[in-house]
Motif scaffolding. Structure first.
Motif, PDB file in Angstrom:
ATOM      1  N   SER A 133      -0.845  -2.147 -31.906  1.00 47.98           N
ATOM      2  CA  SER A 133       0.452  -1.694 -31.390  1.00 47.98           C
ATOM      3  C   SER A 133       0.309  -0.754 -30.199  1.00 47.98           C
ATOM      4  O   SER A 133       1.293  -0.442 -29.537  1.00 47.98           O
ATOM      5  CB  SER A 133       1.247  -0.999 -32.496  1.00 47.98           C
ATOM      6  N   LEU A 134      -0.922  -0.305 -29.912  1.00 52.82           N
ATOM      7  CA  LEU A 134      -1.139   0.629 -28.801  1.00 52.82           C
ATOM      8  C   LEU A 134      -1.549  -0.065 -27.508  1.00 52.82           C
ATOM      9  O   LEU A 134      -1.684   0.581 -26.479  1.00 52.82           O
ATOM     10  CB  LEU A 134      -2.225   1.641 -29.190  1.00 52.82           C
ATOM     11  N   GLU A 135      -1.736  -1.383 -27.553  1.00 54.49           N
ATOM     12  CA  GLU A 135      -2.253  -2.094 -26.389  1.00 54.49           C
ATOM     13  C   GLU A 135      -1.382  -1.935 -25.151  1.00 54.49           C
ATOM     14  O   GLU A 135      -1.874  -1.873 -24.032  1.00 54.49           O
ATOM     15  CB  GLU A 135      -2.425  -3.585 -26.717  1.00 54.49           C
ATOM     16  N   GLY A 136      -0.075  -1.874 -25.340  1.00 55.10           N
ATOM     17  CA  GLY A 136       0.822  -1.794 -24.190  1.00 55.10           C
ATOM     18  C   GLY A 136       1.126  -0.393 -23.706  1.00 55.10           C
ATOM     19  O   GLY A 136       1.908  -0.217 -22.760  1.00 55.10           O
ATOM     20  N   VAL A 137       0.525   0.625 -24.318  1.00 49.46           N
ATOM     21  CA  VAL A 137       0.855   2.008 -23.974  1.00 49.46           C
ATOM     22  C   VAL A 137       0.576   2.346 -22.503  1.00 49.46           C
ATOM     23  O   VAL A 137       1.430   2.944 -21.838  1.00 49.46           O
ATOM     24  CB  VAL A 137       0.149   3.002 -24.924  1.00 49.46           C
ATOM     25  N   PRO A 138      -0.593   2.002 -21.940  1.00 47.88           N
ATOM     26  CA  PRO A 138      -0.819   2.341 -20.521  1.00 47.88           C
ATOM     27  C   PRO A 138       0.252   1.766 -19.587  1.00 47.88           C
ATOM     28  O   PRO A 138       0.762   2.467 -18.706  1.00 47.88           O
ATOM     29  CB  PRO A 138      -2.196   1.734 -20.234  1.00 47.88           C
ATOM     30  N   ASP A 139       0.623   0.492 -19.789  1.00 48.90           N
ATOM     31  CA  ASP A 139       1.665  -0.113 -18.951  1.00 48.90           C
ATOM     32  C   ASP A 139       3.006   0.553 -19.172  1.00 48.90           C
ATOM     33  O   ASP A 139       3.792   0.727 -18.230  1.00 48.90           O
ATOM     34  CB  ASP A 139       1.769  -1.609 -19.232  1.00 48.90           C
ATOM     35  N   ALA A 140       3.274   0.946 -20.416  1.00 46.66           N
ATOM     36  CA  ALA A 140       4.539   1.627 -20.713  1.00 46.66           C
ATOM     37  C   ALA A 140       4.609   2.978 -20.006  1.00 46.66           C
ATOM     38  O   ALA A 140       5.662   3.372 -19.493  1.00 46.66           O
ATOM     39  CB  ALA A 140       4.697   1.803 -22.221  1.00 46.66           C
ATOM     40  N   LEU A 141       3.483   3.699 -19.972  1.00 46.30           N
ATOM     41  CA  LEU A 141       3.454   4.988 -19.281  1.00 46.30           C
ATOM     42  C   LEU A 141       3.723   4.819 -17.792  1.00 46.30           C
ATOM     43  O   LEU A 141       4.458   5.608 -17.184  1.00 46.30           O
ATOM     44  CB  LEU A 141       2.091   5.657 -19.492  1.00 46.30           C
ATOM     45  N   ARG A 142       3.146   3.795 -17.207  1.00 45.76           N
ATOM     46  CA  ARG A 142       3.382   3.532 -15.779  1.00 45.76           C
ATOM     47  C   ARG A 142       4.848   3.188 -15.521  1.00 45.76           C
ATOM     48  O   ARG A 142       5.415   3.555 -14.485  1.00 45.76           O
ATOM     49  CB  ARG A 142       2.475   2.400 -15.293  1.00 45.76           C
TER      50      ARG A 142
END
Length: 200
Positions: free
Chosen positions: A182-191
């Motif tokens: 569930s954490l895989e998309g965190v970097p893109d979400a932060l951007r």
């Protein structure tokens, strides 16, 4: 007696810290004795005490090592990548945590260290100082973005830095619990949440 080189001393220090990480993750801080650390490292008591006077010193050293790359990243952005968005900076920090967790399980060690700091005033003070350094480095980056019109000035740089810092423990806790999918998309979400205002 042959002279001991700096490289040798650094290798022994890292050998001790690697052993400490394994022991702490396996048995926790309280259940790990100095004897356990001697046995795990394969070194004598004298060799270990030459580098660390106590378990607390080892815990602090591990926490400092874990945060060094994060601090370096924040300083690097402030100096060499001033045009990077805040979202990019936070995504880069998250990536460092993810890579170092895969290598040394720093997420698990961080959770252990946080809980230990609740009962250990000295560790709490050292931990607070490290967090202050990181918050200060992030605040400097935010101020530069505000000066350049890349980030809103309606909220103080300190408040924005504190808010961004709040996202990191949540990520680390979920990572420590093994919730990687569930954490895989965190970097893109932060951007996406904190884009470059000047480019939008």
């Amino acid at each position: 007696m042959p002279k001991v080189t700096q490289e040798y001393m650094e290798a022994r220090r890292e050998q001790i810290l690697d052993a400490a990480r394994r022991c702490f993750l396996r048995d926790g801080f309280h259940s790990t004795s100095m004897q356990d650390l001697f046995a795990e490292s394969g070194l004598s008591a004298g060799a270990v005490y030459r580098h660390f006077a106590s378990k607390n010193e080892m815990i602090t050293a591990i926490v400092e090592e874990n945060m060094r790359d994060v601090l370096a990243m924040a300083h690097s952005v402030a100096k060499d990548r001033p045009s990077s968005s805040i979202g990019d900076l936070m995504a880069d920090v998250i990536d460092i945590v993810r890579v170092k967790t895969a290598d040394q399980n720093i997420a698990g060690l961080s959770v252990l260290a946080w809980s230990e700091s609740l009962r250990n005033p000295l560790l709490a003070e050292q931990f607070a100082d490290l967090m202050k350094q990181m918050r200060s480095a992030l605040t400097d980056v935010i101020r530069e973005h505000q000066r350049n019109g890349r980030l809103t000035r309606t909220v103080s740089a300190e408040a924005i830095a504190a808010t961004l810092m709040c996202t990191l423990p949540g990520y680390i806790l979920q990572l420590a619990m093994g919730d990687t999918e569930s954490l895989e998309g965190v970097p893109d979400a932060l951007r996406a949440l904190w884009p470059d205002m000047a480019a939008s």
